[in-house]
Design a protein around this motif. Sequence first.
Motif, PDB file in Angstrom:
ATOM      1  N   ALA A 410       3.829  22.682   3.676  1.00  0.00           N
ATOM      2  CA  ALA A 410       3.016  22.105   2.605  1.00  0.00           C
ATOM      3  C   ALA A 410       1.838  21.330   3.177  1.00  0.00           C
ATOM      4  N   GLN A 411       2.070  20.626   4.267  1.00  0.00           N
ATOM      5  CA  GLN A 411       0.987  19.874   4.903  1.00  0.00           C
ATOM      6  C   GLN A 411      -0.129  20.811   5.374  1.00  0.00           C
ATOM      7  N   LEU A 412       0.238  21.955   5.947  1.00  0.00           N
ATOM      8  CA  LEU A 412      -0.780  22.891   6.421  1.00  0.00           C
ATOM      9  C   LEU A 412      -1.537  23.512   5.256  1.00  0.00           C
ATOM     10  N   ILE A 413      -0.814  23.932   4.212  1.00  0.00           N
ATOM     11  CA  ILE A 413      -1.480  24.525   3.050  1.00  0.00           C
ATOM     12  C   ILE A 413      -2.427  23.508   2.408  1.00  0.00           C
ATOM     13  N   LEU A 414      -1.968  22.268   2.308  1.00  0.00           N
ATOM     14  CA  LEU A 414      -2.793  21.223   1.710  1.00  0.00           C
ATOM     15  C   LEU A 414      -4.032  20.953   2.558  1.00  0.00           C
ATOM     16  N   ALA A 415      -3.842  20.890   3.873  1.00  0.00           N
ATOM     17  CA  ALA A 415      -4.985  20.656   4.764  1.00  0.00           C
ATOM     18  C   ALA A 415      -6.007  21.778   4.631  1.00  0.00           C
ATOM     19  N   ARG A 416      -5.552  23.011   4.585  1.00  0.00           N
ATOM     20  CA  ARG A 416      -6.477  24.140   4.420  1.00  0.00           C
ATOM     21  C   ARG A 416      -7.233  24.037   3.098  1.00  0.00           C
ATOM     22  N   ALA A 417      -6.489  23.688   2.027  1.00  0.00           N
ATOM     23  CA  ALA A 417      -7.133  23.589   0.715  1.00  0.00           C
ATOM     24  C   ALA A 417      -8.178  22.483   0.690  1.00  0.00           C
ATOM     25  N   ALA A 445       0.662  29.085  12.921  1.00  0.00           N
ATOM     26  CA  ALA A 445      -0.352  29.310  11.893  1.00  0.00           C
ATOM     27  C   ALA A 445      -1.544  28.366  12.093  1.00  0.00           C
ATOM     28  N   TYR A 446      -1.276  27.121  12.434  1.00  0.00           N
ATOM     29  CA  TYR A 446      -2.350  26.159  12.682  1.00  0.00           C
ATOM     30  C   TYR A 446      -3.170  26.576  13.892  1.00  0.00           C
ATOM     31  N   ALA A 447      -2.497  27.007  14.955  1.00  0.00           N
ATOM     32  CA  ALA A 447      -3.213  27.441  16.156  1.00  0.00           C
ATOM     33  C   ALA A 447      -4.102  28.639  15.851  1.00  0.00           C
ATOM     34  N   SER A 448      -3.618  29.525  14.996  1.00  0.00           N
ATOM     35  CA  SER A 448      -4.428  30.680  14.608  1.00  0.00           C
ATOM     36  C   SER A 448      -5.693  30.237  13.888  1.00  0.00           C
ATOM     37  N   ASP A 449      -5.555  29.240  13.015  1.00  0.00           N
ATOM     38  CA  ASP A 449      -6.736  28.687  12.339  1.00  0.00           C
ATOM     39  C   ASP A 449      -7.721  28.113  13.357  1.00  0.00           C
ATOM     40  N   LEU A 450      -7.189  27.367  14.312  1.00  0.00           N
ATOM     41  CA  LEU A 450      -8.048  26.731  15.311  1.00  0.00           C
ATOM     42  C   LEU A 450      -8.769  27.768  16.165  1.00  0.00           C
ATOM     43  N   ARG A 451      -8.037  28.815  16.544  1.00  0.00           N
ATOM     44  CA  ARG A 451      -8.662  29.850  17.367  1.00  0.00           C
ATOM     45  C   ARG A 451      -9.777  30.551  16.589  1.00  0.00           C
ATOM     46  N   LEU A 456     -10.657  26.187  20.928  1.00  0.00           N
ATOM     47  CA  LEU A 456      -9.661  26.789  21.806  1.00  0.00           C
ATOM     48  C   LEU A 456      -8.804  25.735  22.497  1.00  0.00           C
ATOM     49  N   ASP A 457      -9.407  24.604  22.859  1.00  0.00           N
ATOM     50  CA  ASP A 457      -8.637  23.569  23.557  1.00  0.00           C
ATOM     51  C   ASP A 457      -7.511  23.035  22.673  1.00  0.00           C
ATOM     52  N   LEU A 458      -7.836  22.736  21.421  1.00  0.00           N
ATOM     53  CA  LEU A 458      -6.796  22.235  20.521  1.00  0.00           C
ATOM     54  C   LEU A 458      -5.781  23.334  20.206  1.00  0.00           C
ATOM     55  N   ALA A 459      -6.241  24.590  20.116  1.00  0.00           N
ATOM     56  CA  ALA A 459      -5.313  25.703  19.884  1.00  0.00           C
ATOM     57  C   ALA A 459      -4.298  25.785  21.016  1.00  0.00           C
ATOM     58  N   ARG A 460      -4.779  25.618  22.266  1.00  0.00           N
ATOM     59  CA  ARG A 460      -3.856  25.629  23.410  1.00  0.00           C
ATOM     60  C   ARG A 460      -2.849  24.477  23.288  1.00  0.00           C
ATOM     61  N   HIS A 461      -3.348  23.311  22.929  1.00  0.00           N
ATOM     62  CA  HIS A 461      -2.476  22.137  22.810  1.00  0.00           C
ATOM     63  C   HIS A 461      -1.397  22.372  21.749  1.00  0.00           C
ATOM     64  N   ILE A 462      -1.769  22.957  20.633  1.00  0.00           N
ATOM     65  CA  ILE A 462      -0.811  23.196  19.543  1.00  0.00           C
ATOM     66  C   ILE A 462       0.208  24.252  19.972  1.00  0.00           C
ATOM     67  N   LEU A 463      -0.233  25.290  20.657  1.00  0.00           N
ATOM     68  CA  LEU A 463       0.698  26.323  21.125  1.00  0.00           C
ATOM     69  C   LEU A 463       1.677  25.752  22.148  1.00  0.00           C
ATOM     70  N   GLN A 464       1.190  24.879  23.004  1.00  0.00           N
ATOM     71  CA  GLN A 464       2.083  24.234  23.967  1.00  0.00           C
ATOM     72  C   GLN A 464       3.134  23.393  23.246  1.00  0.00           C
ATOM     73  N   ALA A 465       2.723  22.772  22.137  1.00  0.00           N
ATOM     74  CA  ALA A 465       3.670  21.980  21.357  1.00  0.00           C
ATOM     75  C   ALA A 465       4.705  22.884  20.691  1.00  0.00           C
ATOM     76  N   ALA A 466       4.297  24.106  20.285  1.00  0.00           N
ATOM     77  CA  ALA A 466       5.248  25.049  19.679  1.00  0.00           C
ATOM     78  C   ALA A 466       6.322  25.416  20.690  1.00  0.00           C
ATOM     79  N   GLY A 467       5.912  25.750  21.901  1.00  0.00           N
ATOM     80  CA  GLY A 467       6.839  25.891  23.019  1.00  0.00           C
ATOM     81  C   GLY A 467       7.803  27.057  22.979  1.00  0.00           C
TER      82      GLY A 467
END
Length: 829
Positions: A410-417, A445-451, A456-467
């Motif tokens: 819900a947080q991601l959908i809301l942020a996108r909206a 999904a968030y990393a895909s938005d960022l990419r 790209l730097d934040l996308a890498r950070h988010i993917l690393q957090a997904a792990g």
Amino acid sequence: MRQVVAQAGGGSSGMVVLVGGSSSGKTRACWEAVQELPGGWRLWHPLDPTPAKELAAALEEGIAPHTAIWLNELQRYVGEGAGEEAERVAAGLRALLQDPERGPVLALATVWPEHWTAMADRPSTGADSYPQARELLAGRAVHVPSSFDEAVWDDVRAVSAHDPLLAEASDRAADGQITQYLAGAPALTNRYVTAPPGAAALVRAAMDLSRLGGLSQIPQGFLEAAAEGYLSDSEYDALDEDWFDAALAYARTPFRGVRGVLSPVRARPGASDGTVLFRLADYLEQAGRKERRYTAPPASFWQAARHHVGDPQALTLLARAAQARWRDQDAALLYQQALDSGNASCAPNLAWLWQERGRTEEATRVRRQAALAGHVEALEEHLRELVDAADMTGAEQVLREAADQGVAAAQLILARALAGDGQPEEAARWYEEVARCGDAEVLHAYASDLRAGGDLDLARHILQAAGDDKAGRELAFLAAEFGTAAEAEQTALDAFACGETRPLHLLAQKAVAEGRSADGVRYYRHAVAVMERRRRLRSTQSGLVDLRSSLQGLADSISPDRLPMPPGETWALRELVALLDVIEGEQAGDSELRGAADAGNRWALEKLIRRLHKRGAGRDGEALLLGKAAEGELWALWSLAHRARHDGSVDRAAARSLLEGAAAAGIAQAYAAMVEDAEDAGLTEEADQWALRAAAGDYTQPLWNTIRRREKTGRFDAAEQLAWHASTSLGTSVVRQLAAKRSAEAALPLLWRAHEAGMPWAPGMLAMRLEAAGEHRKAESLARIAADSGDREPLEDLAQKRARDDPGGSWRALLANGLTAQGTTALPW
């Protein structure tokens, strides 16, 4: 089993699952096996707060090498009893067993046949609930017979001469069930059968809660509330005021050296909420599944479950059991309680029950409740409902409420909206919440938005957090496209170690294409090393080995264009050899193949022999084949046995000896060959035994081939007899498939026999066949029995057919409302 344990003691992680009925010796066999581990090993039994949750947590934190993991009642870890943890535990165990750096560890598991079938068999229809569990369990079963057969009775008698208790068991045990006798099963059964009505009612209520709710610990309050429904009117009228205390005292009293039929569970200090719990004797728990298989619980059972069962997973299982029996109102109440207790996964079933009754507002309420509890599918469906109704205010309200409660989706959908609505500051605040959520799918999904947005730097950070493994692959692709050469290499290696092969494969191909052959060799060698570790681990699994060879002789087996490549296993070795052939010569490629072949890689051995023959060095290839066969290499053993079988110049006794040796080594095709040869020689009983032995090793094709041959030649009784023999170790699926393939007239005697034997699918199949034959009253009776045993579809099908001509509306009422606990048509609800 000893083989797997010895391999673990030697440093190779392994797992073995003993599949058999209660008191057949599974747990004792595991205990004896543990004694054979070398010093320094520890034994660990995950149990608290639940078996699956403790194991899942330990797998994430790390399990120490030299640990034997005791998984008694395996379904509590990777099956129905594990709830939402099942697939996470199965995936974690797979990863642990496949990683040599984390071993050695040994998993010892026991399970009843019905639970094994639910986990290990791919469903013919509907969703696949246990894909990870099935991959974990493939080839690991050791089927434990329920009784001693004639082949070992001489040993039993010899030992009995020095063991009075064993002598008594061998004299008195029915049908060779010696271990059950020694475990006190006859005494338990007699205690239950002769119990006064009140005590018998407690036991039956415990049986039903165990078989339908998966609970091994029964609350006392549940027993007291449920028991009255298991008593007839005259039995209930005859009870004294203190009947419950007297019944409980009878049930819990130890006798003849065994615990009572219901034994109290001692709570650990500080771990109890004050609920008094009892455990039903294991043997009676399984006996209850047979005794009560065609009986639905009374109304008091469902009511007591709602008031005294607090575990959300158990409530969900009970709700499913009620729904399977067409007790939809009881199912709805139990699903709602499970949802209120925190299990949002039951929401789709509950919403469907309301939707089927035209109660759209109730279905919407359920989806909203589940959405706010974090159920992503319910959230998306509820949002679609609101958007389709043009209720954008309501959709935003749900999103904000769910986001405030920490629902990451819900947080991601809301942020996108908000970002799309020109409110970047508030969107950024919610994106920050998403980045901290820990939900891998949402982070992806968030990393895909960022990419897509170029960050790209934040996308890498988010993917690393997904792990997770998927994140490793995405990081590798990002590094390959935008990072340095060193980053691309490291992330590709990391992803490959987690099972994501494509980044490293592309990296190696790119290096070769650019003329960097040394880099290509290095990448491929890394991939080969990882793949070889996984292959060696798989080779330690129990069960028969399918070499997937239909070749008719060595001339075929050495033809280079006939070599099948096992998918996903050898591409790195294949491409490495091809590269070495070009840059260093064929001798270098041969050397690489020989090293892999010496380590047990069958594909490498086959490939090397074919290369040698192609270059005219056939004698070297033949010598290599014979040497590997002498070392016990499976493909070499099978090649020699297969060739001898089809070579008329080879002595038949010698050929048979080679085949038997291949079978003893666990080669599935050898079993199939033994079946075929016995059939061709007219040795029907021998063919049956080889087919059954193959099936016991999870290789059922020879069994089915033999059954079909019996049917084609008109020997239907022989086909049935073989199917019934197989059912003792494989469960009832063989009999069911045989009945399904027969015409209506030919199937009926087999179906009646299956019904009498208590096979739960039999009443429903009988009902359908009898309805087609015009025996409508019998069909309805059996369809109702099927519904009581958990198969509602036959009765629903009958109701739909008969509702077309239903002047009184009784069948339409049944379709609309389902059944009461007593089996009558329910009132509207």
